[in-house]
Write a protein that holds these residues in place. Structure first.
Motif, mmCIF file in Angstrom:
data_model
loop_
_atom_site.group_PDB
_atom_site.id
_atom_site.type_symbol
_atom_site.label_atom_id
_atom_site.label_comp_id
_atom_site.label_asym_id
_atom_site.label_seq_id
_atom_site.Cartn_x
_atom_site.Cartn_y
_atom_site.Cartn_z
ATOM 1 N N GLU A 35 0.905 -1.196 0.188
ATOM 2 C CA GLU A 35 0.028 -0.127 -0.053
ATOM 3 C C GLU A 35 0.789 1.393 0.026
ATOM 4 O OE1 GLU A 35 -3.258 0.085 -0.104
ATOM 5 O OE2 GLU A 35 -4.172 -1.666 0.637
ATOM 6 N N ARG B 227 -3.116 6.921 -3.713
ATOM 7 C CA ARG B 227 -2.424 8.059 -3.227
ATOM 8 C C ARG B 227 -1.954 7.925 -1.848
ATOM 9 N NH1 ARG B 227 -7.393 12.117 -2.987
ATOM 10 N NH2 ARG B 227 -6.853 13.052 -0.922
ATOM 11 N N GLU C 260 -1.424 9.526 1.820
ATOM 12 C CA GLU C 260 -2.286 10.660 2.787
ATOM 13 C C GLU C 260 -1.347 11.439 3.279
ATOM 14 O OE1 GLU C 260 -5.555 10.789 2.953
ATOM 15 O OE2 GLU C 260 -6.087 8.893 1.771
ATOM 16 N N ARG D 13 -1.310 14.696 4.568
ATOM 17 C CA ARG D 13 -1.968 15.408 5.670
ATOM 18 C C ARG D 13 -1.947 14.502 6.900
ATOM 19 N NH1 ARG D 13 -7.201 19.114 4.855
ATOM 20 N NH2 ARG D 13 -7.747 19.092 6.783
ATOM 21 N N ARG E 234 0.239 14.529 10.455
ATOM 22 C CA ARG E 234 -0.460 14.894 11.564
ATOM 23 C C ARG E 234 -0.138 13.783 12.619
ATOM 24 N NH1 ARG E 234 -5.185 13.793 14.579
ATOM 25 N NH2 ARG E 234 -5.553 11.990 13.417
ATOM 26 N N GLU F 18 -6.944 3.214 19.872
ATOM 27 C CA GLU F 18 -7.607 4.160 18.831
ATOM 28 C C GLU F 18 -8.347 3.291 17.732
ATOM 29 O OE1 GLU F 18 -5.145 7.043 17.120
ATOM 30 O OE2 GLU F 18 -7.159 8.459 16.522
ATOM 31 N N GLN G 194 -16.319 3.041 12.530
ATOM 32 C CA GLN G 194 -15.757 4.126 11.879
ATOM 33 C C GLN G 194 -14.774 3.767 10.691
ATOM 34 O OE1 GLN G 194 -13.873 7.194 14.392
ATOM 35 N NE2 GLN G 194 -15.304 6.161 16.279
ATOM 36 N N SER H 43 -16.853 2.983 7.966
ATOM 37 C CA SER H 43 -17.524 4.190 7.571
ATOM 38 C C SER H 43 -16.330 4.628 6.296
ATOM 39 C CB SER H 43 -17.648 5.246 8.642
ATOM 40 O OG SER H 43 -18.070 6.384 8.015
ATOM 41 N N MET H 44 -15.111 4.883 6.713
ATOM 42 C CA MET H 44 -14.322 5.243 5.756
ATOM 43 C C MET H 44 -14.141 4.215 4.469
ATOM 44 S SD MET H 44 -10.814 5.913 7.730
ATOM 45 C CE MET H 44 -10.637 7.381 9.187
ATOM 46 N N GLU H 45 -14.248 3.009 4.600
ATOM 47 C CA GLU H 45 -14.555 2.091 3.445
ATOM 48 C C GLU H 45 -15.590 2.552 2.564
ATOM 49 O OE1 GLU H 45 -13.293 -1.709 4.317
ATOM 50 O OE2 GLU H 45 -13.887 -2.534 2.560
ATOM 51 N N THR I 28 -12.817 5.460 0.755
ATOM 52 C CA THR I 28 -11.368 5.785 1.259
ATOM 53 C C THR I 28 -10.595 4.385 1.790
ATOM 54 O OG1 THR I 28 -11.848 8.074 2.237
ATOM 55 C CG2 THR I 28 -9.703 6.836 3.136
ATOM 56 N N ASN I 29 -9.649 4.158 1.693
ATOM 57 C CA ASN I 29 -8.880 2.856 2.067
ATOM 58 C C ASN I 29 -8.267 3.085 3.328
ATOM 59 O OD1 ASN I 29 -7.264 0.913 2.525
ATOM 60 N ND2 ASN I 29 -6.045 1.050 0.295
ATOM 61 N N PHE J 104 -5.078 5.105 4.885
ATOM 62 C CA PHE J 104 -5.146 6.337 5.696
ATOM 63 C C PHE J 104 -4.900 6.141 7.157
ATOM 64 C CE2 PHE J 104 -7.718 9.112 8.412
ATOM 65 C CZ PHE J 104 -7.588 10.486 7.814
ATOM 66 N N LEU K 257 -19.321 -4.263 2.120
ATOM 67 C CA LEU K 257 -18.221 -4.710 3.509
ATOM 68 C C LEU K 257 -18.472 -5.944 3.800
ATOM 69 C CD1 LEU K 257 -19.417 -1.524 5.731
ATOM 70 C CD2 LEU K 257 -17.320 -1.841 4.846
ATOM 71 N N ASP L 134 -15.197 1.842 -5.299
ATOM 72 C CA ASP L 134 -15.007 2.959 -4.742
ATOM 73 C C ASP L 134 -15.713 4.242 -5.415
ATOM 74 O OD1 ASP L 134 -13.539 1.998 -2.633
ATOM 75 O OD2 ASP L 134 -11.519 2.930 -3.478
ATOM 76 N N ARG M 178 -19.288 3.508 -4.781
ATOM 77 C CA ARG M 178 -19.835 3.921 -3.338
ATOM 78 C C ARG M 178 -20.000 5.479 -3.160
ATOM 79 N NH1 ARG M 178 -15.393 0.107 -0.422
ATOM 80 N NH2 ARG M 178 -16.798 -1.554 -0.115
ATOM 81 N N PHE N 39 -24.966 4.480 9.180
ATOM 82 C CA PHE N 39 -24.477 3.242 10.329
ATOM 83 C C PHE N 39 -25.430 3.610 11.425
ATOM 84 C CE2 PHE N 39 -20.678 3.394 7.740
ATOM 85 C CZ PHE N 39 -20.322 1.953 7.621
ATOM 86 N N ALA O 64 -21.209 6.330 13.373
ATOM 87 C CA ALA O 64 -19.949 6.184 12.921
ATOM 88 C C ALA O 64 -19.232 7.402 12.634
ATOM 89 C CB ALA O 64 -19.708 5.276 11.633
ATOM 90 N N LEU O 65 -19.385 8.479 13.305
ATOM 91 C CA LEU O 65 -19.152 9.586 13.127
ATOM 92 C C LEU O 65 -17.278 9.543 13.659
ATOM 93 C CD1 LEU O 65 -21.495 12.254 14.452
ATOM 94 C CD2 LEU O 65 -20.885 11.580 11.920
ATOM 95 N N TYR O 66 -16.355 10.027 12.831
ATOM 96 C CA TYR O 66 -14.884 9.970 13.121
ATOM 97 C C TYR O 66 -14.668 11.215 14.440
ATOM 98 C CZ TYR O 66 -14.988 8.589 8.508
ATOM 99 O OH TYR O 66 -15.202 8.112 7.345
ATOM 100 N N PHE P 137 -14.543 14.929 4.707
ATOM 101 C CA PHE P 137 -13.744 13.787 4.660
ATOM 102 C C PHE P 137 -13.950 13.077 3.399
ATOM 103 C CE2 PHE P 137 -12.676 9.407 5.327
ATOM 104 C CZ PHE P 137 -11.065 9.481 5.661
ATOM 105 N N ARG Q 217 -11.601 13.236 -0.921
ATOM 106 C CA ARG Q 217 -11.299 12.139 -1.890
ATOM 107 C C ARG Q 217 -12.089 12.099 -3.184
ATOM 108 N NH1 ARG Q 217 -9.973 12.229 2.579
ATOM 109 N NH2 ARG Q 217 -8.055 11.256 3.312
ATOM 110 N N ARG R 206 -23.655 13.730 6.446
ATOM 111 C CA ARG R 206 -22.352 13.305 5.753
ATOM 112 C C ARG R 206 -22.631 12.406 4.631
ATOM 113 N NH1 ARG R 206 -18.087 9.824 9.531
ATOM 114 N NH2 ARG R 206 -19.920 8.467 9.192
#
Lengths: 256, 258
Positions: free
Chosen positions: A27, A32, A34, A36, A40, A113, A122, A125-127, A131-132, A136, B69, B93, B96, B103, B107-109, B120, B124, B170
């Motif tokens: 990966e 791309r 990440e 940023r 961080r 975390e 979460q 949710s990213m997936e 977003t990979n 990330f 998923l 992707d 999606r 959710f 599932a908020l960050y 967010f 992307r 979101r």
């Protein structure tokens, strides 16, 4: 021959960790990156760990000097304290101490975390947002840990040697300039280089274990605690194993 | 879902009268527990389909299979004209972007502000937008759910109902054609639950989205459903409008409505 359940679980875990690690190398080179999040993480992992690692380094330098001084005085080699402390900090105490503190602070926080992100969906949710999550969350953290630990270890060396200077001057008198000059008189490139290189391995080990434990957290909040705990235990043991291996290897190839 | 192809073909589009989602003969088991045993349904454009079932009946598994998923053991899933089981990671992707997912846990960050949460997905997928346009979209989505004033707050500073609304904002930010709601009213009091259900209907009317709502909250089902599919014993046991199912004499259906 039938393997016990525990043995099978250990082999499964090793297999999964190997795959997880191999995925990191796949990966990291695919676009791309990440940036940023990476910067961080460098800030969180590096800058925010500095006070703790600096403090422990300073205390270790101070205490070690106080404790070895009477013995060295007995042999009439008190003047060798700067050289001894410099060598032991740069070669062993700095890297291993920093790595263990790093494992306790960063390894556990990565496990907790990512673990809580997993159980609160979460990561899913990213997936779903395209977003990979591995890229990330994992690639940025592991890379930041790998780069930041050698920096922290070097700073810990400097602070530890300063602690030693402070302790030396409690009952003696030596200028800082002379103390540092004595340290560098006995330090060679072959002392600094392997020690610095092994910090990258320690940082990578802490990062990958912390992320692995967190990323695959199961069983809700209890699993989060377990992930944080086992991230520290496994990465601490791995640090000692890697240390042993690096010492053996550098000894064999003659740069130790 | 992770079949990797270097070649990225343009995504297919559904025909004019074709369903936007078709699930055919779907099977999914967890060890000995078979949760889906040949589930079939279709979602038409602009329709809100509620999947009704008991806890643990496989409703969430079903929509997680639809969004990729989870991977089903057998069967086919076609979303917006694309067989999702054969899509590459990149194509999945892209797809999606057109399918939103709310959710159950929101599932908020939690390490990001509400603004960052909403930005967010845009960072992307819509990286060509300038800062003003991004801000405009963020505020527009938050206004849709009545929470524009929370933009610089952290998720932990919001109540459960507000978090649900932000999660919905979101989901809306990429203007999806389909939205999948996983038990949107679970854990909320009846009044807030009804507000969220009303919001789902408002959003459907405003953006003309097609929606699947997973629920066992009958109030939510009554407010949101154009059509209901009852998931029982892993199959689509019955389908119909709220009124037809309420009037059903079948004991298994009756237990949901009475």
């Amino acid at each position: 021959m039938k393997l016990s359940k525990t043995t099978t679980e250990v082999f499964n875990e090793v297999g999964e960790l190997t795959y997880f690690t191999a995925r990191f190398f796949r990966e990291i080179f695919s676009p791309r990156f990440e940036w940023r999040e990476f910067f961080r993480q460098c800030y969180v992992i590096g800058y925010k760990s500095l006070p703790l690692i600096g403090l422990t380094g300073f205390i270790m330098g101070l205490v070690l000097t106080i404790q070895v001084r009477p013995t060295l005085i007995e042999y009439g080699v008190e003047a060798r304290i700067p050289a001894m402390m410099g060598l032991s900090f740069v070669r062993e105490i700095g890297p291993v101490l920093s790595a263990l503190i790093f494992a306790g602070k960063i390894g556990s926080s990565m496990g907790a975390e990512l673990g809580s992100m997993r159980v609160t969906e979460q990561i899913d949710s990213m997936e779903v947002s395209g977003t990979n999550p591995y890229k990330f969350l994992v690639v940025t953290r592991v890379l930041a840990a790998t780069i930041m630990l050698p920096v922290l270890s070097s700073l810990s060396d400097v602070i530890g040697i300063y602690g030693s200077y402070v302790a030396f001057n409690i009952r003696g008198a030596m200028t800082l300039r002379l103390f540092i000059s004595e340290v560098f008189n006995y330090l060679k490139f072959s002392d600094i280089f392997p020690a610095h290189i092994k910090c990258y391995f320690f940082g990578f080990a802490v990062g990958i274990i912390g992320c692995y434990k967190g990323y695959f957290t199961r069983l809700g909040t209890a699993g989060v605690g377990r992930a944080a705990n086992s991230a520290v235990v496994v990465s601490s043991v791995l640090i000692f194993i890697l240390d042993l291996l690096v010492v053996q290897i550098t000894d064999l190839i003659g740069i130790g | 879902m992770a079949r990797r192809d270097r070649h990225i073909a343009p995504l297919n589009e559904p025909g004019i009268n074709e369903p936007v989602i078709t699930v055919h003969d779907l099977y999914k088991a967890f060890q000995q527990n078979e949760v889906l045993r040949g589930f079939n349904f279709e979602l038409q454009k602009g329709e809100t389909l509620v999947i009704l079932g008991r806890s643990g009946s496989g409703k969430s598994v079903l929509i997680k299979c639809i969004i990729g998923l989870m991977k089903p053991d057998k069967g086919s899933i076609n979303v917006l004209g694309n067989d999702i089981l054969s899509l590459s990671v990149q194509d999945m992707d892209k797809l999606r972007m057109r399918v939103g997912f709310l959710f159950q846990s929101n599932a908020l960050y939690d390490s990001m502000t509400i603004r960052e949460n909403l930005e967010f997905p845009m960072r992307r997928h819509l990286s060509n937008l300038d800062a003003d346009e991004v801000n405009k979209r963020v505020m527009e989505s938050l206004e849709d759910v009545g929470l524009a004033h929370t933009v610089d707050m952290m998720p932990s500073e919001l109540s459960g109902g507000m978090q649900k609304r932000v999660a919905l904002a979101r989901t809306l930010i990429l203007k999806p054609e389909i939205i999948l709601y996983d038990e949107p009213t679970t854990g909320l009091d009846p009044i807030t639950g009804a507000e969220i259900s009303d919001l789902i209907v408002e959003i459907q009317e405003k953006y003309q989205t097609s929606s699947i709502v997973i629920s066992h909250d009958m109030k939510c089902v009554e407010i949101t459903a154009d059509r209901i599919a009852v998931l029982l014993q892993g199959i689509c046991y019955a389908q119909g409008t709220y009124e037809t199912l309420v009037a059903s004499e079948d004991a298994s259906i009756k237990q949901f409505f009475h």
